[in-house]
Write an enzyme that holds these catalytic residues in place. Structure first.
Site, PDB file in Angstrom:
ATOM      1  N   LYS A  56       4.222   2.252  -2.327  1.00  0.00           N
ATOM      2  CA  LYS A  56       4.563   3.464  -3.085  1.00  0.00           C
ATOM      3  C   LYS A  56       6.008   3.856  -2.745  1.00  0.00           C
ATOM      4  O   LYS A  56       6.815   4.176  -3.614  1.00  0.00           O
ATOM      5  CB  LYS A  56       3.627   4.623  -2.727  1.00  0.00           C
ATOM      6  CG  LYS A  56       2.119   4.309  -2.822  1.00  0.00           C
ATOM      7  CD  LYS A  56       1.262   5.508  -2.409  1.00  0.00           C
ATOM      8  CE  LYS A  56      -0.109   5.200  -1.820  1.00  0.00           C
ATOM      9  NZ  LYS A  56      -1.097   4.518  -2.579  1.00  0.00           N
TER      10      LYS A  56
ATOM     11  N   TRP B 169     -10.214   0.220  -4.646  1.00  0.00           N
ATOM     12  CA  TRP B 169      -9.622   1.533  -4.344  1.00  0.00           C
ATOM     13  C   TRP B 169      -8.226   1.666  -4.967  1.00  0.00           C
ATOM     14  O   TRP B 169      -7.818   2.727  -5.410  1.00  0.00           O
ATOM     15  CB  TRP B 169      -9.556   1.704  -2.814  1.00  0.00           C
ATOM     16  CG  TRP B 169      -9.219   3.066  -2.329  1.00  0.00           C
ATOM     17  CD1 TRP B 169      -8.142   3.410  -1.559  1.00  0.00           C
ATOM     18  CD2 TRP B 169      -9.938   4.281  -2.549  1.00  0.00           C
ATOM     19  NE1 TRP B 169      -8.165   4.751  -1.280  1.00  0.00           N
ATOM     20  CE2 TRP B 169      -9.255   5.307  -1.883  1.00  0.00           C
ATOM     21  CE3 TRP B 169     -11.110   4.599  -3.257  1.00  0.00           C
ATOM     22  CZ2 TRP B 169      -9.679   6.637  -1.896  1.00  0.00           C
ATOM     23  CZ3 TRP B 169     -11.540   5.922  -3.275  1.00  0.00           C
ATOM     24  CH2 TRP B 169     -10.825   6.916  -2.596  1.00  0.00           C
TER      25      TRP B 169
ATOM     26  N   HIS C 295      -7.652  -5.816   0.353  1.00  0.00           N
ATOM     27  CA  HIS C 295      -6.413  -5.054   0.473  1.00  0.00           C
ATOM     28  C   HIS C 295      -5.601  -5.603   1.645  1.00  0.00           C
ATOM     29  O   HIS C 295      -5.963  -5.380   2.809  1.00  0.00           O
ATOM     30  CB  HIS C 295      -6.808  -3.591   0.732  1.00  0.00           C
ATOM     31  CG  HIS C 295      -5.669  -2.636   0.718  1.00  0.00           C
ATOM     32  ND1 HIS C 295      -4.911  -2.390  -0.395  1.00  0.00           N
ATOM     33  CD2 HIS C 295      -5.162  -1.839   1.694  1.00  0.00           C
ATOM     34  CE1 HIS C 295      -3.993  -1.479  -0.112  1.00  0.00           C
ATOM     35  NE2 HIS C 295      -4.120  -1.138   1.152  1.00  0.00           N
TER      36      HIS C 295
ATOM     37  N   SER D  95       0.811  -1.210   0.000  1.00  0.00           N
ATOM     38  CA  SER D  95       0.000   0.000   0.000  1.00  0.00           C
ATOM     39  C   SER D  95       0.853   1.272   0.000  1.00  0.00           C
ATOM     40  O   SER D  95       1.712   1.422  -0.852  1.00  0.00           O
ATOM     41  CB  SER D  95      -0.942  -0.064   1.200  1.00  0.00           C
ATOM     42  OG  SER D  95      -2.072   0.685   0.925  1.00  0.00           O
TER      43      SER D  95
HETATM   44  C1  GTR Z   1      -5.447   4.460   1.907  1.00  0.00           C
HETATM   45  C2  GTR Z   1      -4.891   5.286   0.801  1.00  0.00           C
HETATM   46  C3  GTR Z   1      -4.170   4.398  -0.173  1.00  0.00           C
HETATM   47  C4  GTR Z   1      -3.257   3.408   0.509  1.00  0.00           C
HETATM   48  C5  GTR Z   1      -3.794   2.896   1.810  1.00  0.00           C
HETATM   49  C6  GTR Z   1      -2.784   2.229   2.742  1.00  0.00           C
HETATM   50  O1  GTR Z   1      -6.199   5.178   2.791  1.00  0.00           O
HETATM   51  O2  GTR Z   1      -5.941   5.943   0.171  1.00  0.00           O
HETATM   52  O3  GTR Z   1      -3.475   5.193  -1.118  1.00  0.00           O
HETATM   53  O4  GTR Z   1      -2.000   3.910   0.655  1.00  0.00           O
HETATM   54  O5  GTR Z   1      -4.370   3.893   2.561  1.00  0.00           O
HETATM   55  O6  GTR Z   1      -1.643   2.628   2.829  1.00  0.00           O
HETATM   56  O7  GTR Z   1      -3.207   1.292   3.418  1.00  0.00           O
END
Ligand code: GTR
Length: 436
Positions: A274, A361, A411, A270
């Site tokens: 990045k 998402w 996720h 996540s």
């Molecule tokens: C979310 C965000 C994502 C992702 C995620 C995470 O809220 O919108 O871009 O980075 O968090 O890190 O779990």
């Protein structure tokens, strides 16, 4: 008469100004799309096209100038400038346990001090190494979300005393970790599987570099290391700071005789996916790159309107990217890059991009297409990519030097994901004997 008209005109301008401030401040209604049939057409920049319009055709041209030009576009528009290694950085092995995980592993804790001050800015790296392997081993490295002590229930791991994001279920209250949080993220870290496979693991808490909140930069390295690294806090963002920390971990791993420094696999989930991608784009010492559901600002295409958007991410997390990135909130078409070019910056190194079916998402299809569109750069090196044009069936990894899977579920960073990455690393490193 003319004067009256002028006054009216001024008044009108004033009203317009007020109205636009109002709209900017209160219009938090950011349009989000999760319907495939509503994705509008978009055009991706060509990673092979130079600023003068010419197309590059060889890996040599890519390495000699196009790569640098592309990296600079990301630095200027998205993540900011990446400073180098600080001059007085030093390491201290704090702890070694040779009987970790029931005797299967060695567990070490190493502090990386970013300057000569032993109580100055630092990060704590937790390392697990398999005891079954006598020579130096390949190592997975990545940052964690809640502190090193959350990745395994092992009572010996030092508990983070830094600011941590609150999570009552994990036993984190008042932004401080408690004993109850020990091992609460072990489901995301397949330590035993990694060790059984003959690999090591090195991880650190991302909050050691910058606490993940809009004020975090004030106590993180963007402030504490500012004069040493010769960079202003707004010349990079939190993702840049986390990525920088990953390179400092690499600096340490290169010095550790138990680690094969040519076989360090960088990964992240996540937001930390990045950071992993940005670190690996800048630092080619990472031998394999693995992005786990990194989504917007990670592996997913930004110009494809699906899931999280640039505007949304800049609004929710104003500290992650550079201020210049906000100019694309409503003007995706002006962004001179897209994330397939970030993925192309990994070439010719093996790259694994993974998504999850229910994680709309993060835009699984946008992650697949991004990997797909990185192929022309890999092709310059004679490396094969995904081999198919459509998102594969769930739980069916595809591809050679660029590999991709979409897993069932949400996720997350699961055992299934780790198993694919271990097999991928085995294949890429030519490891046939598993050390079980
Ligand atoms: C979310 C965000 C994502 C992702 C995620 C995470 O809220 O919108 O871009 O980075 O968090 O890190 O779990």
């Amino acid at each position: 008469m003319l004067r009256k008209l002028r006054v009216r005109l001024y008044l009108l301008c004033f009203v317009f100004l007020l109205a636009s401030i109002y709209v900017d401040a209160f219009a938090q209604d950011i349009a989000i799309n999760q319907d495939e049939t509503k994705v509008p057409a978009y055009t991706l920049p060509d990673p092979l096209q130079e600023s003068n319009g010419k197309l590059i055709t060889t890996s040599r041209q890519w390495v000699q100038h196009q790569r640098t030009a592309m990296l600079k576009l990301f630095a200027d528009n998205v993540y900011g400038r990446m400073p180098g290694r600080p001059k007085n950085m030093h390491f201290k092995v704090k702890f070694v346990d040779s009987f970790a995980l029931g005797g299967k592993a060695i567990r070490k804790e190493v502090s990386i001090f970013f300057n000569s001050n032993a109580s100055g800015p630092s990060m704590d790296v937790l390392i697990y190494l398999p005891k079954s392997v006598k020579k130096s081993v390949p190592v997975f490295t990545g940052l964690n979300f809640y502190g090193n002590h959350t990745i395994n229930a092992d009572a010996g791991i030092s508990m983070s005393t830094r600011w941590v994001m609150n999570d009552e279920q994990k036993g984190i209250v008042n932004n401080l970790a408690t004993e109850a949080s020990r091992g609460t993220d072990s489901g995301k870290w397949a330590v035993e599987e990694i060790i059984n496979h003959g690999y090591g693991l090195a991880t650190a808490y991302y909050g050691d570099l910058e606490p993940d909140n809009p004020e975090g930069w004030k106590t993180g390295i963007r402030t504490t290391m500012k004069s040493e690294l010769l960079i202003n806090e707004n010349e990079w963002g939190a993702i840049g700071a986390w990525a920088w920390g990953l390179s400092r971990m690499m600096d340490y791993l290169e010095t550790d005789a138990a680690v094969d420094g040519k076989k360090v696999i960088i990964t992240g989930h996540s937001r930390l996916g990045k950071a992993c991608l940005w670190a690996a784009a800048n630092d080619t010492r990472f031998g394999i790159v693995v992005s786990n559901s990194s989504g917007e600002g990670g592996a997913a295409l930004s110009k494809r309107w699906f899931g999280e958007t640039i505007e949304k991410i800049n609004t929710s997390f104003p500290h992650w990217f550079v201020p210049a990135y906000t100019q694309y909130n409503k003007h995706l078409e002006l962004l001179p890059v897209d994330q397939h070019i970030l993925l192309a910056l990994m070439a010719p190194r093996p790259l694994y991009v993974a998504s999850a079916e229910d994680d709309l998402w993060a835009d699984p299809k946008g992650e697949f297409l991004s990997a797909k569109n990185a192929e022309p750069v890999y092709a310059l090196f004679g490396k094969k990519g995904l081999g198919i044009n459509e998102v594969p069936a769930v739980n069916h990894p595809v591809g050679e030097t660029i590999r991709y899977h979409i897993r069932t579920g949400k996720h997350d960073f699961t055992l299934y994901d780790w198993q694919q990455y271990l097999d991928f690393a085995d294949k890429q490193f030519g490891r046939t004997i598993k050390n079980k």
